[in-house]
Design a protein around this motif. Sequence first.
Motif, PDB file in Angstrom:
ATOM      1  N   PHE A   1      38.498 -41.307  34.518  1.00 34.27           N
ATOM      2  CA  PHE A   1      37.799 -40.821  35.712  1.00 34.27           C
ATOM      3  C   PHE A   1      38.398 -39.521  36.234  1.00 34.27           C
ATOM      4  CE2 PHE A   1      36.296 -45.302  36.229  1.00 34.27           C
ATOM      5  CZ  PHE A   1      34.952 -45.019  36.083  1.00 34.27           C
ATOM      6  N   ILE A   2      39.689 -39.404  36.205  1.00 31.51           N
ATOM      7  CA  ILE A   2      40.340 -38.180  36.672  1.00 31.51           C
ATOM      8  C   ILE A   2      39.973 -37.012  35.772  1.00 31.51           C
ATOM      9  CG2 ILE A   2      42.580 -37.032  36.941  1.00 31.51           C
ATOM     10  CD1 ILE A   2      43.656 -39.774  37.926  1.00 31.51           C
ATOM     11  N   SER A   3      39.994 -37.211  34.463  1.00 30.86           N
ATOM     12  CA  SER A   3      39.689 -36.109  33.544  1.00 30.86           C
ATOM     13  C   SER A   3      38.218 -35.720  33.618  1.00 30.86           C
ATOM     14  CB  SER A   3      40.087 -36.462  32.121  1.00 30.86           C
ATOM     15  OG  SER A   3      39.290 -37.514  31.634  1.00 30.86           O
ATOM     16  N   SER A   4      37.316 -36.674  33.806  1.00 31.68           N
ATOM     17  CA  SER A   4      35.897 -36.324  33.910  1.00 31.68           C
ATOM     18  C   SER A   4      35.623 -35.598  35.220  1.00 31.68           C
ATOM     19  CB  SER A   4      35.009 -37.559  33.769  1.00 31.68           C
ATOM     20  OG  SER A   4      35.188 -38.427  34.860  1.00 31.68           O
ATOM     21  N   CYS A   5      36.312 -35.951  36.285  1.00 32.46           N
ATOM     22  CA  CYS A   5      36.174 -35.253  37.563  1.00 32.46           C
ATOM     23  C   CYS A   5      36.605 -33.801  37.421  1.00 32.46           C
ATOM     24  CB  CYS A   5      37.046 -35.919  38.628  1.00 32.46           C
ATOM     25  SG  CYS A   5      36.117 -36.927  39.754  1.00 32.46           S
ATOM     26  N   CYS A   6      37.707 -33.594  36.801  1.00 29.44           N
ATOM     27  CA  CYS A   6      38.217 -32.235  36.651  1.00 29.44           C
ATOM     28  C   CYS A   6      37.264 -31.405  35.805  1.00 29.44           C
ATOM     29  CB  CYS A   6      39.599 -32.230  36.015  1.00 29.44           C
ATOM     30  SG  CYS A   6      40.864 -32.959  37.085  1.00 29.44           S
ATOM     31  N   TYR A   7      36.685 -31.976  34.756  1.00 34.22           N
ATOM     32  CA  TYR A   7      35.761 -31.250  33.893  1.00 34.22           C
ATOM     33  C   TYR A   7      34.542 -30.806  34.688  1.00 34.22           C
ATOM     34  CZ  TYR A   7      32.640 -30.055  30.110  1.00 34.22           C
ATOM     35  OH  TYR A   7      31.761 -29.387  29.289  1.00 34.22           O
ATOM     36  N   GLU A   8      33.982 -31.690  35.506  1.00 27.27           N
ATOM     37  CA  GLU A   8      32.815 -31.334  36.305  1.00 27.27           C
ATOM     38  C   GLU A   8      33.144 -30.232  37.291  1.00 27.27           C
ATOM     39  OE1 GLU A   8      31.009 -34.751  38.081  1.00 27.27           O
ATOM     40  OE2 GLU A   8      30.795 -35.754  36.153  1.00 27.27           O
ATOM     41  N   GLU A   9      34.329 -30.270  37.886  1.00 27.39           N
ATOM     42  CA  GLU A   9      34.721 -29.225  38.821  1.00 27.39           C
ATOM     43  C   GLU A   9      34.886 -27.892  38.100  1.00 27.39           C
ATOM     44  OE1 GLU A   9      38.171 -30.484  40.979  1.00 27.39           O
ATOM     45  OE2 GLU A   9      37.132 -32.205  41.842  1.00 27.39           O
ATOM     46  N   GLU A  10      35.396 -27.911  36.875  1.00 23.90           N
ATOM     47  CA  GLU A  10      35.553 -26.681  36.112  1.00 23.90           C
ATOM     48  C   GLU A  10      34.209 -26.082  35.740  1.00 23.90           C
ATOM     49  OE1 GLU A  10      38.027 -27.479  32.727  1.00 23.90           O
ATOM     50  OE2 GLU A  10      39.681 -28.178  33.967  1.00 23.90           O
ATOM     51  N   CYS A  11      33.242 -26.927  35.411  1.00 20.48           N
ATOM     52  CA  CYS A  11      31.924 -26.442  35.017  1.00 20.48           C
ATOM     53  C   CYS A  11      31.129 -25.962  36.223  1.00 20.48           C
ATOM     54  CB  CYS A  11      31.124 -27.556  34.330  1.00 20.48           C
ATOM     55  SG  CYS A  11      31.449 -27.688  32.587  1.00 20.48           S
ATOM     56  N   GLY A  12      31.064 -26.776  37.240  1.00 19.82           N
ATOM     57  CA  GLY A  12      30.231 -26.418  38.377  1.00 19.82           C
ATOM     58  C   GLY A  12      28.764 -26.424  37.991  1.00 19.82           C
ATOM     59  N   GLU A  13      27.952 -25.867  38.848  1.00 20.81           N
ATOM     60  CA  GLU A  13      26.519 -25.758  38.585  1.00 20.81           C
ATOM     61  C   GLU A  13      26.243 -24.409  37.935  1.00 20.81           C
ATOM     62  OE1 GLU A  13      23.688 -27.683  39.471  1.00 20.81           O
ATOM     63  OE2 GLU A  13      25.009 -29.351  39.901  1.00 20.81           O
ATOM     64  N   CYS A  14      25.585 -24.401  36.812  1.00 21.81           N
ATOM     65  CA  CYS A  14      25.253 -23.160  36.133  1.00 21.81           C
ATOM     66  C   CYS A  14      23.889 -23.337  35.490  1.00 21.81           C
ATOM     67  CB  CYS A  14      26.300 -22.801  35.092  1.00 21.81           C
ATOM     68  SG  CYS A  14      25.926 -21.266  34.246  1.00 21.81           S
ATOM     69  N   PHE A  15      22.900 -22.649  36.027  1.00 22.78           N
ATOM     70  CA  PHE A  15      21.543 -22.753  35.522  1.00 22.78           C
ATOM     71  C   PHE A  15      20.932 -21.361  35.514  1.00 22.78           C
ATOM     72  CE2 PHE A  15      17.008 -22.935  36.550  1.00 22.78           C
ATOM     73  CZ  PHE A  15      16.545 -23.648  35.464  1.00 22.78           C
ATOM     74  N   SER A  16      20.416 -20.951  34.388  1.00 23.69           N
ATOM     75  CA  SER A  16      19.735 -19.662  34.288  1.00 23.69           C
ATOM     76  C   SER A  16      18.282 -19.923  33.908  1.00 23.69           C
ATOM     77  CB  SER A  16      20.375 -18.783  33.217  1.00 23.69           C
ATOM     78  OG  SER A  16      21.688 -18.467  33.579  1.00 23.69           O
ATOM     79  N   PRO A  17      17.345 -19.591  34.791  1.00 22.11           N
ATOM     80  CA  PRO A  17      15.938 -19.770  34.435  1.00 22.11           C
ATOM     81  C   PRO A  17      15.547 -18.764  33.353  1.00 22.11           C
ATOM     82  CG  PRO A  17      16.118 -18.631  36.519  1.00 22.11           C
ATOM     83  CD  PRO A  17      17.509 -19.019  36.117  1.00 22.11           C
ATOM     84  N   PRO A  18      14.492 -19.057  32.605  1.00 15.72           N
ATOM     85  CA  PRO A  18      14.055 -18.097  31.587  1.00 15.72           C
ATOM     86  C   PRO A  18      13.494 -16.834  32.237  1.00 15.72           C
ATOM     87  CG  PRO A  18      12.544 -19.956  31.713  1.00 15.72           C
ATOM     88  CD  PRO A  18      13.683 -20.271  32.624  1.00 15.72           C
ATOM     89  N   ASN A  19      13.562 -15.746  31.495  1.00 17.67           N
ATOM     90  CA  ASN A  19      12.980 -14.490  31.971  1.00 17.67           C
ATOM     91  C   ASN A  19      11.461 -14.617  32.043  1.00 17.67           C
ATOM     92  OD1 ASN A  19      15.494 -13.291  31.999  1.00 17.67           O
ATOM     93  ND2 ASN A  19      15.275 -12.446  29.947  1.00 17.67           N
ATOM     94  N   TYR A  20      10.881 -13.977  33.047  1.00 14.14           N
ATOM     95  CA  TYR A  20       9.425 -13.917  33.153  1.00 14.14           C
ATOM     96  C   TYR A  20       8.918 -12.814  32.233  1.00 14.14           C
ATOM     97  CZ  TYR A  20       9.930 -16.546  37.550  1.00 14.14           C
ATOM     98  OH  TYR A  20      10.232 -17.478  38.500  1.00 14.14           O
TER      99      TYR A  20
END
Length: 149
Positions: A15-34
């Motif tokens: 649980f500690i290692s999975s928490c740290c991984y999520e914090e390192e990643c954060g939210e990252c989403f790039s929509p496709p170009n129009y």
Amino acid sequence: MKNLIFPFFILAIFFISSCCYEEECGECFSPPNYFVFELVDSDMGENLFTNGTFNSDDIEVLDASDHPIEFTFIGENEINLIEINTIGWQTEIVNYRINIASEKLFDLYVDAKRLYEDCCSFTRYNEIEIGNVEFSLSTETGIYTIFVG
């Protein structure tokens, strides 16, 4: 008692290692170009909606089976652009035909792949083809200028 401590210890580390991984990643989403198109007169360079040659009500975007595809016409402030923002949200190959008053102006072929790498989702365009017409792409704005005439 010692037999119960070891499994709890392993779970705690997980649980500690999975928490740290999520914090390192954060939210990252790039929509496709129009895909944005400006239709201009090939001789005069004038926007064909602005000069009255074309009417935005006559625009059709169709897939290979002649089903209508959602698009937006941006007419505010005499900008007069056609925008297709449905491509690249998933891995797909699209074959679209853009018509004005039921006459084909050009074809659009896109091979898009939706990917997830390094904690981010994004679209990679393997191939983009605009057929049956002369065009240019502005690297600054991302607008395709389609030369008609």
